[in-house]
Scaffold this active site. Structure first.
Site, mmCIF file in Angstrom:
data_model
loop_
_atom_site.group_PDB
_atom_site.id
_atom_site.type_symbol
_atom_site.label_atom_id
_atom_site.label_comp_id
_atom_site.label_asym_id
_atom_site.label_seq_id
_atom_site.Cartn_x
_atom_site.Cartn_y
_atom_site.Cartn_z
ATOM 1 N N HIS A 142 123.841 -5.879 55.209
ATOM 2 C CA HIS A 142 125.311 -5.763 54.904
ATOM 3 C C HIS A 142 126.447 -5.811 55.815
ATOM 4 O O HIS A 142 126.232 -5.506 56.919
ATOM 5 C CB HIS A 142 125.531 -4.205 54.170
ATOM 6 C CG HIS A 142 126.737 -3.950 53.190
ATOM 7 N ND1 HIS A 142 127.946 -4.034 53.633
ATOM 8 C CD2 HIS A 142 126.805 -4.097 51.861
ATOM 9 C CE1 HIS A 142 128.789 -3.801 52.775
ATOM 10 N NE2 HIS A 142 128.144 -3.924 51.689
ATOM 11 N N ASP B 138 122.218 -3.875 45.880
ATOM 12 C CA ASP B 138 121.707 -4.896 44.931
ATOM 13 C C ASP B 138 120.271 -4.830 45.060
ATOM 14 O O ASP B 138 119.564 -5.509 44.088
ATOM 15 C CB ASP B 138 122.066 -6.384 45.505
ATOM 16 C CG ASP B 138 123.599 -6.634 45.027
ATOM 17 O OD1 ASP B 138 124.152 -7.005 45.983
ATOM 18 O OD2 ASP B 138 123.854 -6.262 43.906
HETATM 19 C C1 SDX Z 1 127.114 -7.144 48.296
HETATM 20 O O1 SDX Z 1 130.834 -6.835 51.239
HETATM 21 C C2 SDX Z 1 130.466 -5.779 50.367
HETATM 22 O O2 SDX Z 1 130.697 -5.070 50.388
HETATM 23 C C3 SDX Z 1 129.494 -6.328 49.207
HETATM 24 C C4 SDX Z 1 129.026 -5.648 48.388
HETATM 25 C C5 SDX Z 1 130.139 -4.970 47.385
HETATM 26 O O3 SDX Z 1 129.877 -3.932 47.001
HETATM 27 O O4 SDX Z 1 131.042 -5.714 47.068
HETATM 28 O O5 SDX Z 1 128.067 -4.480 49.054
HETATM 29 C C6 SDX Z 1 127.890 -5.982 47.528
HETATM 30 O O6 SDX Z 1 127.358 -8.369 48.246
HETATM 31 C C7 SDX Z 1 125.736 -6.660 49.054
HETATM 32 C C8 SDX Z 1 125.238 -7.705 49.750
HETATM 33 C C9 SDX Z 1 124.044 -8.787 48.689
HETATM 34 N N1 SDX Z 1 123.592 -9.579 49.508
HETATM 35 C C10 SDX Z 1 122.259 -9.902 49.681
HETATM 36 O O7 SDX Z 1 121.619 -9.062 49.625
HETATM 37 C C11 SDX Z 1 122.031 -11.374 50.332
HETATM 38 C C12 SDX Z 1 121.146 -11.239 51.511
HETATM 39 N N2 SDX Z 1 122.033 -10.536 52.435
HETATM 40 C C13 SDX Z 1 122.876 -11.527 53.297
HETATM 41 O O8 SDX Z 1 122.601 -12.737 53.088
HETATM 42 C C14 SDX Z 1 123.499 -10.755 54.574
HETATM 43 O O9 SDX Z 1 123.110 -9.723 54.933
HETATM 44 C C15 SDX Z 1 125.101 -10.474 54.115
HETATM 45 C C16 SDX Z 1 125.590 -11.601 53.364
HETATM 46 C C17 SDX Z 1 125.015 -9.265 52.952
HETATM 47 C C18 SDX Z 1 125.794 -9.900 55.056
HETATM 48 O O10 SDX Z 1 125.966 -11.254 55.995
HETATM 49 P P1 SDX Z 1 126.681 -11.097 57.245
HETATM 50 O O11 SDX Z 1 127.526 -9.953 57.729
HETATM 51 O O12 SDX Z 1 127.542 -12.475 57.413
HETATM 52 O O13 SDX Z 1 125.504 -11.183 58.581
HETATM 53 P P2 SDX Z 1 124.855 -12.548 58.980
HETATM 54 O O14 SDX Z 1 124.542 -13.579 57.811
HETATM 55 O O15 SDX Z 1 125.668 -12.894 60.227
HETATM 56 O O16 SDX Z 1 123.462 -11.899 59.338
HETATM 57 C C19 SDX Z 1 123.379 -11.444 60.976
HETATM 58 C C20 SDX Z 1 122.055 -11.533 61.157
HETATM 59 C C21 SDX Z 1 121.529 -13.233 61.087
HETATM 60 O O17 SDX Z 1 120.440 -13.348 62.112
HETATM 61 P P3 SDX Z 1 120.761 -13.840 63.669
HETATM 62 O O18 SDX Z 1 121.677 -15.343 63.488
HETATM 63 O O19 SDX Z 1 121.779 -12.694 64.229
HETATM 64 O O20 SDX Z 1 119.376 -13.940 64.274
HETATM 65 O O21 SDX Z 1 120.946 -11.129 60.520
HETATM 66 C C22 SDX Z 1 119.942 -11.900 59.664
HETATM 67 C C23 SDX Z 1 120.992 -13.214 60.030
HETATM 68 O O22 SDX Z 1 119.957 -14.359 59.643
HETATM 69 N N3 SDX Z 1 120.299 -11.771 58.295
HETATM 70 C C24 SDX Z 1 119.078 -11.696 57.599
HETATM 71 C C25 SDX Z 1 119.363 -11.040 56.248
HETATM 72 N N4 SDX Z 1 120.629 -10.810 56.180
HETATM 73 C C26 SDX Z 1 121.074 -11.106 57.436
HETATM 74 N N5 SDX Z 1 117.848 -11.895 57.730
HETATM 75 C C27 SDX Z 1 116.949 -11.904 56.639
HETATM 76 N N6 SDX Z 1 117.411 -11.312 55.507
HETATM 77 C C28 SDX Z 1 118.495 -11.060 55.323
HETATM 78 N N7 SDX Z 1 118.775 -10.440 54.114
#
Ligand code: SDX
Length: 392
Positions: free
Chosen positions: A271, A328
């Site tokens: 998140h 989610d």
């Molecule tokens: C919602 O914003 C809100 O409030 C949203 C929400 C709402 O109520 O409106 O809460 C609802 O959208 C919840 C999130 C649902 N999405 C997912 O579950 C999809 C999987 N999660 C992600 O893709 C990710 O965690 C986000 C999109 C939720 C957040 O992304 P960020 O803040 O842009 O973080 P990032 O992509 O920069 O990741 C940081 C690191 C990266 O690794 P490094 O490059 O530092 O090595 O964490 C890793 C990412 O690769 N990472 C994950 C991961 N999520 C982040 N690695 C594996 N699996 C994951 N799910």
């Protein structure tokens, strides 16, 4: 470059507005709507009360809530021509695409844009959309299932009518089920608002051009559809199913999620704001146990989900990046136990988020926020002389 020296991809460190609606503390896992803790609201309020709180800023008295609900009921009929739009969609259309189209169509049926400075005009638009949106949601599901389009009934509550419109079978009286009513009520409350997330920011920026409320909501639905945002609840179930089909080997999928060469992400984890736990995920995880228990539903993917969550707690990659289950991760398990098809999961998220989008759009307009128009740092070609086509 218009004086811009730095950019902030994904607005990770940018505040877009001041708002009095929702408060998040990502470090401590705190979520409050208008100052009230989500744990209290999910336990003690109902969805329509929370919608009223988010939009108007105060918990309603019984009289205010009764009037709100009866005004909403007056608008719970949808123009018959909307049914022709639904019929025009192929059965394979994704319900989120249908819902986004129907919601913007409502604007076409009511060209008068909302005069936000008129309390009455604004109130009428709010009860209209709160009345019609659940009908559109139910009809997207009925369309998918080839069932006749129907309506709620005068004597039922707001969430009861949603369930009736979604699930009643032709020529058979619909039997209300308290377990389903309470489960849906709680899920909708937990999804009702979340400050400046991607879809809410979309509703605000579209509304900042003074586009109508329904057109702004339609844009928010499209943003929510993405698998990184609300679309994650559908992607979580598809992922859990794939793990189950693959023999339940969660370690293999954890390794895939950590492999930078592999685009696979563990859906439902991580998140932007919550860097410890998502308070909603905690509540939904307990609700999943309760609802499946009460319904007598055994779902092996719940155990797979719990296994993933447990493993992530002790996995350096996840712990270092503070990746924990989000809202989610467990919600789809409850929706499925309720009999809601997986392609409807994100529609259910939109149904819950509707009052939050309305509240945020209204606040943005009442505060007379300027049109959203960020700048950029240009990294393209310098000036070039034009060449006619035979010189290229
Ligand atoms: C919602 O914003 C809100 O409030 C949203 C929400 C709402 O109520 O409106 O809460 C609802 O959208 C919840 C999130 C649902 N999405 C997912 O579950 C999809 C999987 N999660 C992600 O893709 C990710 O965690 C986000 C999109 C939720 C957040 O992304 P960020 O803040 O842009 O973080 P990032 O992509 O920069 O990741 C940081 C690191 C990266 O690794 P490094 O490059 O530092 O090595 O964490 C890793 C990412 O690769 N990472 C994950 C991961 N999520 C982040 N690695 C594996 N699996 C994951 N799910």
């Amino acid at each position: 470059t218009g004086g811009v020296t730095t950019i902030d991809p994904g607005y990770k460190n940018t505040g877009s507005c001041e708002s009095a609606i929702t408060f998040l503390n990502g470090e401590e896992g705190v979520l409050r709507y208008r100052g009230y803790a989500i744990e209290d609201l999910a336990e003690k309020a109902d969805f329509l009360e929370v919608a009223y709180l988010l939009i108007f800023g105060e918990l309603p008295t019984q009289d205010q809530l009764n009037k709100f609900h009866s005004d909403i009921k007056k608008h719970s009929v949808v123009d018959d021509d909307i049914k022709k739009i639904i019929d025009a969609f192929p059965k394979t259309a994704h319900p989120m695409g249908v819902l986004a189209s129907l919601t913007s169509a409502l604007t076409a049926f009511n060209p008068s844009s909302v005069n936000v400075d008129s309390e009455e005009d604004m109130y009428n638009a709010i009860v209209r959309i709160l009345g019609k949106f659940p009908v559109l949601v139910a009809w997207t599901m009925r369309k998918k299932q080839g069932l006749p389009l129907n309506y709620g009934s005068e004597d039922l509550g707001y969430v009861e009518n949603i369930l009736k419109m979604m699930f009643e079978k032709p020529n058979k009286a619909y039997e209300q089920n308290e377990i389903l009513i309470n489960a849906l009520d709680k899920l909708l409350i937990l999804h009702a608002d979340h400050e400046q997330n991607c879809s809410t920011s979309t509703v605000r920026i579209v509304g900042s051009s003074h586009a109508g409320l329904f057109a702004s909501l339609s844009a928010g639905i499209s943003a929510l559809w993405g698998p990184l945002h609300g679309g994650a609840n559908q992607a979580v179930l598809e992922m859990l199913e794939a793990i189950k089909e693959d023999g339940g080997d969660t370690k293999k999928y954890m390794a895939k999620a950590k492999d930078k060469e592999d685009p696979f992400r563990l859906m439902g984890f991580g998140h932007r704001v919550y860097k410890n736990f998502d308070p909603r995920a905690k509540i939904i995880k307990k609700a999943a146990d309760d609802v499946l228990g009460d319904l007598g539903v055994e779902d092996p993917v719940l155990d797979i989900a719990k296994g993933l969550a447990q493993e992530a707690l002790s996995d350096d990659y996840f712990v270092k990046r503070k990746l924990y289950p989000n809202v989610d991760f467990y919600s789809g398990i409850i929706y499925r136990a309720m009999g809601i098809p997986v392609e409807m999961f994100t529609v259910m998220f939109a149904l819950g988020r509707l009052p939050g989008w309305i509240a945020q759009w209204r606040e943005m307009r009442l505060r007379k926020e300027p049109i959203g128009r960020p700048r950029q740092i240009y990294i393209g070609e310098n000036h070039r002389e034009f060449k006619s086509i035979n010189q290229r």
